[in-house]
Enzyme design. Structure first.
Site, PDB file in Angstrom:
ATOM      1  CD  GLU A  12      -2.822  -0.993   2.780  1.00  0.00           C
ATOM      2  OE1 GLU A  12      -4.134  -1.830   2.263  1.00  0.00           O
ATOM      3  OE2 GLU A  12      -2.741  -0.717   3.230  1.00  0.00           O
ATOM      4  CG  ASP A 197     -14.373  -7.359  -1.825  1.00  0.00           C
ATOM      5  OD1 ASP A 197     -15.092  -6.131  -2.229  1.00  0.00           O
ATOM      6  OD2 ASP A 197     -14.758  -7.963  -1.086  1.00  0.00           O
TER       7      ASP A 197
END
Length: 233
Positions: A12, A197
């Site tokens: 990240e 997702d």
């Protein structure tokens, strides 16, 4: 203005680390803080580790040791709504801790004892600048409540509880802890989470690859935000 940028995982923050200039590393409480110049702005970047405690330690250290004046939490989240698809960006209008629960003594679910609030509002000015940078780049964003807790949420029933109880659009594990630290220190913050997702929980490809792509999308928005010099609170 010095910007603190926090991600939970190396994936990240690695792109941001790579783009820093004149960076110096300071290790505190097991966290490596890189201070330098990022896209023309003074910044401190750190990988805090997973979960609310690590995130809080990192945010408080950034404020006290490095004097950051705003904090951005970058990374990946799971969507709780069909309005957010894969690689879309969730911008927190507010953050909540979905696993904070003293309701047996009469408190509302999610109320943070001591400050006695459920939702902690993120900076409207930072969010407006982030949304503008995203729109210019064709990146789809949705603003709403982001819920954090020390749980990886995969159970559909738990997802529904978080969505229905808090009106949350996404869930992750650090943003609300960073928000609480910023709230008590009166430091503006934003939570920027790229969705890994679909609303059904399907990542659509191997999960590690989707996480990598989602993290890169969130980091790219920070790059655009700082490069456009829209980091004035």
């Amino acid at each position: 203005m010095t910007t603190g940028i926090i991600g939970a995982m190396q994936t990240e923050v690695e792109a941001l680390h790579a783009d820093m200039k004149n960076a110096t590393r300071t290790d505190i409480a097991g966290i490596s803080f890189y201070a330098g110049e990022l896209y023309g702005q003074p910044a401190v970047v750190a990988k805090c580790g997973v979960g609310k405690v690590f995130a809080a330690i990192c945010a408080q250290t950034m404020i006290l040791r490095f004097g950051v004046e705003q904090i951005l939490n970058t990374g990946v989240a799971g969507t709780l709504t069909d309005r957010l698809g894969q690689l879309d960006i969730a911008l927190a209008s507010a953050v909540v801790q979905h696993d904070m629960d003293t309701s047996p003594v009469g408190d509302p679910v999610g109320m943070i004892s001591g400050i006695n609030v459920i939702e902690i509002a993120a900076s409207e000015k930072i969010n407006a600048a982030l949304a503008s940078a995203a729109a210019e780049a064709g990146i789809r964003t949705l603003s709403g409540v982001i819920a954090s807790g020390d749980q990886f949420i995969a159970d559909p029933a738990r997802k529904a509880f978080i969505r229905d109880t808090f009106g949350a659009i996404a869930c992750e594990m650090e943003g609300a802890a960073i928000g609480q630290v910023c709230y008590i220190n009166r430091i503006p913050f934003a939570v920027i989470r790229s969705v890994s997702d679909s609303a059904t929980g399907d990542a659509g490809m191997e999960y590690p690859e989707m996480v990598r792509r989602a993290a890169a999308r969130s980091a790219d928005l920070i790059r655009r935000y700082l490069t456009d010099r829209k980091s004035v609170v």
